[in-house]
Design an enzyme around this catalytic site. Sequence first.
Site, mmCIF file in Angstrom:
data_model
loop_
_atom_site.group_PDB
_atom_site.id
_atom_site.type_symbol
_atom_site.label_atom_id
_atom_site.label_comp_id
_atom_site.label_asym_id
_atom_site.label_seq_id
_atom_site.Cartn_x
_atom_site.Cartn_y
_atom_site.Cartn_z
ATOM 1 N N HIS A 1 -13.307 -12.301 -0.879
ATOM 2 C CA HIS A 1 -14.144 -11.752 -0.299
ATOM 3 C C HIS A 1 -14.465 -11.893 1.165
ATOM 4 O O HIS A 1 -14.874 -11.106 1.794
ATOM 5 C CB HIS A 1 -15.723 -11.875 -1.477
ATOM 6 C CG HIS A 1 -15.424 -11.152 -2.407
ATOM 7 N ND1 HIS A 1 -15.890 -11.482 -3.600
ATOM 8 C CD2 HIS A 1 -15.156 -9.758 -2.547
ATOM 9 C CE1 HIS A 1 -15.726 -10.569 -4.277
ATOM 10 N NE2 HIS A 1 -15.264 -9.454 -3.932
ATOM 11 N N ARG B 1 -6.494 4.267 -1.002
ATOM 12 C CA ARG B 1 -5.718 3.411 -2.081
ATOM 13 C C ARG B 1 -6.880 2.978 -3.068
ATOM 14 O O ARG B 1 -7.526 2.058 -2.902
ATOM 15 C CB ARG B 1 -5.225 2.240 -1.453
ATOM 16 C CG ARG B 1 -4.066 2.576 -0.587
ATOM 17 C CD ARG B 1 -3.547 1.324 -0.099
ATOM 18 N NE ARG B 1 -2.068 1.382 0.489
ATOM 19 C CZ ARG B 1 -1.834 1.634 1.786
ATOM 20 N NH1 ARG B 1 -2.646 1.660 2.507
ATOM 21 N NH2 ARG B 1 -0.490 1.768 2.193
ATOM 22 N N ARG C 1 -5.753 8.687 -4.239
ATOM 23 C CA ARG C 1 -4.516 8.274 -4.816
ATOM 24 C C ARG C 1 -4.829 7.635 -6.290
ATOM 25 O O ARG C 1 -5.655 6.606 -6.379
ATOM 26 C CB ARG C 1 -3.718 7.246 -3.897
ATOM 27 C CG ARG C 1 -2.361 7.077 -4.911
ATOM 28 C CD ARG C 1 -1.457 6.068 -4.043
ATOM 29 N NE ARG C 1 -1.601 5.009 -3.718
ATOM 30 C CZ ARG C 1 -0.931 4.100 -3.077
ATOM 31 N NH1 ARG C 1 0.094 4.566 -2.405
ATOM 32 N NH2 ARG C 1 -1.612 2.631 -2.908
ATOM 33 N N GLU D 1 8.260 8.079 -2.946
ATOM 34 C CA GLU D 1 8.523 6.858 -2.502
ATOM 35 C C GLU D 1 9.671 6.117 -3.349
ATOM 36 O O GLU D 1 9.584 4.853 -2.906
ATOM 37 C CB GLU D 1 7.141 5.858 -2.724
ATOM 38 C CG GLU D 1 6.540 6.003 -3.981
ATOM 39 C CD GLU D 1 5.243 5.300 -3.660
ATOM 40 O OE1 GLU D 1 4.646 4.656 -2.701
ATOM 41 O OE2 GLU D 1 4.220 5.630 -4.780
ATOM 42 N N ASN E 1 6.681 2.903 3.064
ATOM 43 C CA ASN E 1 6.835 1.570 2.825
ATOM 44 C C ASN E 1 7.628 1.163 1.406
ATOM 45 O O ASN E 1 8.436 0.336 1.409
ATOM 46 C CB ASN E 1 5.295 1.184 2.463
ATOM 47 C CG ASN E 1 4.463 1.202 3.504
ATOM 48 O OD1 ASN E 1 4.829 1.469 4.445
ATOM 49 N ND2 ASN E 1 3.115 1.325 3.257
ATOM 50 N N ASP E 2 7.489 1.944 0.324
ATOM 51 C CA ASP E 2 8.257 1.638 -0.732
ATOM 52 C C ASP E 2 9.419 2.435 -0.770
ATOM 53 O O ASP E 2 10.407 1.705 -1.257
ATOM 54 C CB ASP E 2 7.400 2.259 -2.239
ATOM 55 C CG ASP E 2 6.529 1.212 -2.604
ATOM 56 O OD1 ASP E 2 6.711 -0.025 -2.769
ATOM 57 O OD2 ASP E 2 4.937 1.428 -2.797
ATOM 58 N N ARG F 1 9.774 -5.431 0.163
ATOM 59 C CA ARG F 1 8.962 -5.214 1.506
ATOM 60 C C ARG F 1 8.265 -6.395 1.729
ATOM 61 O O ARG F 1 7.634 -6.528 2.885
ATOM 62 C CB ARG F 1 8.101 -3.955 0.956
ATOM 63 C CG ARG F 1 7.285 -4.126 0.314
ATOM 64 C CD ARG F 1 6.663 -2.647 -0.126
ATOM 65 N NE ARG F 1 5.316 -2.543 0.267
ATOM 66 C CZ ARG F 1 4.449 -1.751 0.116
ATOM 67 N NH1 ARG F 1 4.839 -0.598 -0.637
ATOM 68 N NH2 ARG F 1 3.104 -1.564 0.459
ATOM 69 N N CYS G 1 2.545 8.740 4.627
ATOM 70 C CA CYS G 1 1.487 7.897 4.403
ATOM 71 C C CYS G 1 1.817 6.393 4.578
ATOM 72 O O CYS G 1 1.110 5.558 4.187
ATOM 73 C CB CYS G 1 0.722 8.103 3.227
ATOM 74 S SG CYS G 1 1.257 7.904 1.770
HETATM 75 C C1 PEP Z 1 3.782 3.560 0.746
HETATM 76 O O1 PEP Z 1 4.632 3.069 -0.229
HETATM 77 O O2 PEP Z 1 4.458 3.958 1.745
HETATM 78 C C2 PEP Z 1 2.506 3.608 0.449
HETATM 79 C C3 PEP Z 1 1.631 4.291 1.447
HETATM 80 O O3 PEP Z 1 1.903 3.102 -0.647
HETATM 81 P P1 PEP Z 1 1.690 1.559 -0.697
HETATM 82 O O4 PEP Z 1 1.680 0.909 0.631
HETATM 83 O O5 PEP Z 1 0.174 1.750 -1.001
HETATM 84 O O6 PEP Z 1 2.351 1.023 -1.717
HETATM 85 MG MG MG Z 2 3.805 2.805 -1.912
#
Ligand code: PEP
Ligand code: MG
Length: 543
Positions: free
Chosen positions: A198, A305, A341, A438, A461-462, A472, A509
Amino acid sequence: MKSFKDIYKNSENKIAGIAAAPGIVIGQVYLFAKEKLEISKAPITDVAEAIENFQEALRQSKKELNKIFGIAREKMDEVRAAIFEAQVMILDDPILIQNIESRIAKEMIQPEFIVADEISKYQELMIISHESYMKERAHDIEDIKHRIIRNLQKKRWQSKIETNLIVVSEALTPADTLLFSRRETLAFVTDHGGLTSHAAIISRSLNIPAVVGTHNATQLIKEGDTIIVDGFHGYIITNPTDEQLHFFTEKQKKLQEIQKGLEEFRDQPAVTLDGKEIKLEANVDVTGEIDVVITSNANGIGLYRSEQILNELGVFPEEDEQAIIYSKLASRMYPKFVTIRAFDIGGDKFRISEYKEPNPFLGLRGVRFLLENETLFRTQIRAVLKASENKNVRLMIPMISTLDEVWRCLDIIHECKSDLKREKIKFDNHIKVGIMIEVPSAAVMAKEYAEEVDFLSIGTNDLIQYMMAVDRGNDLVSNLYQEFSPVVVRTIEHIVKAAKHSKIPVSICGEMAADTLAIPLLVGLGLDSLNDVSKYNFIRKKS
Ligand code: PEP
Ligand code: MG
């Protein structure tokens, strides 16, 4: 000009931790150590008096916590402020109170010993839990234990805190974090705590840079030292050299300049020289970020998120509780839109303890979990629909890897809509439903998927992680995590073409959209919108 990487590579005086709240701060240290309480196990003779003392300590602790709760409500959104309300509720827990009182009567020893013992039992159970959320909450309970015992010993509440310093501490309770924030604290550094602590969450919402989980910062840093806190990369530099001071002062100036420079462009559309407008949308991880999103004049929220709510609350909120959270978000952003999401549970995110997976990133994550737990999924869909009445909410499904998953989600959404209609509850019947691309299988089949949904959002990202087979979060292979690899560039191009073919919008994103080097490439590839995750990177320049 040297890069951060160069600076850190050659720095022996750095301490690594977790980047919990962004920003760069250079300042003096205030080493904060909680007063160590001596707990007496001495016998007592007057049980009634001991119980009355215990009751009085509870009343005083509640008074203090209520005061903190008041400050929290002023400074933070309700969900976060509820951390303190939950602590007040523990002070009202009849089972805990009853246990303590009956042990005082039976064992006839100092109440402070029994309070410490009883609350420690709660904590131990939490510490051995596999959930990081529960472990973090054990620290919060330490605060309550400390508070009651201090009040039993009739010691005063330590509220005299220096201003304009960097607070370095073993751990920080939510109450400490909040009180320090009122003293213009520059940054926080802690030995313990993770991203979900927190203290970390509160620092982020109050815009105070923080590095947590350093293990030994309190041993390596001394009171009055000058240190540099880098809340972007999760490092602390102790007793900086002239070169380091120069580097970070320049970075600070640069950040301020960028921030100021960007403000000029804040209200202008992001348009290329040939007239194409790129929508800049925000990613939101915690509710406290909404203020920044609003002042930066983002075109909307491209990714909310929602699993963050689970991190904050530690439980799945009921439908109405979720509907309130989403409705508030939607009304704060109105008329701009919010893309909620569905819970992306699993992987490195919020996990459900009953599922122990050897390889969670390839396991029951995102939509796979939701379809396995349909009741929970329906609860969230209904809550999102309830928040959509003003037509500025969109729903997005994470981790799609088969067409069948898309169809099953659309069927469930359709059924939830029919139920709400029957119940005469208002919602946006034309709510836009999109999916994240993703996973490589979804990227390859993007054309077929695009025919089924209202928008696509590329989660780089994924996507990069799965395409390059590189975790990652793993330092050892981070050189393979290449957003500019032709594999990634071609895949993005393929997805964009698929979306254009079906005439639906496509956005990015993932963090790549916040990389200023990647932006010209992404715009050139035909992306309609970029979810610029970095608050310092809101571009409004003509490019
Ligand atoms: C992604 O995977 O690019 C994404 C935006 O989702 P997260 O980073 O929450 O997995
Ligand atoms: Mg993701």
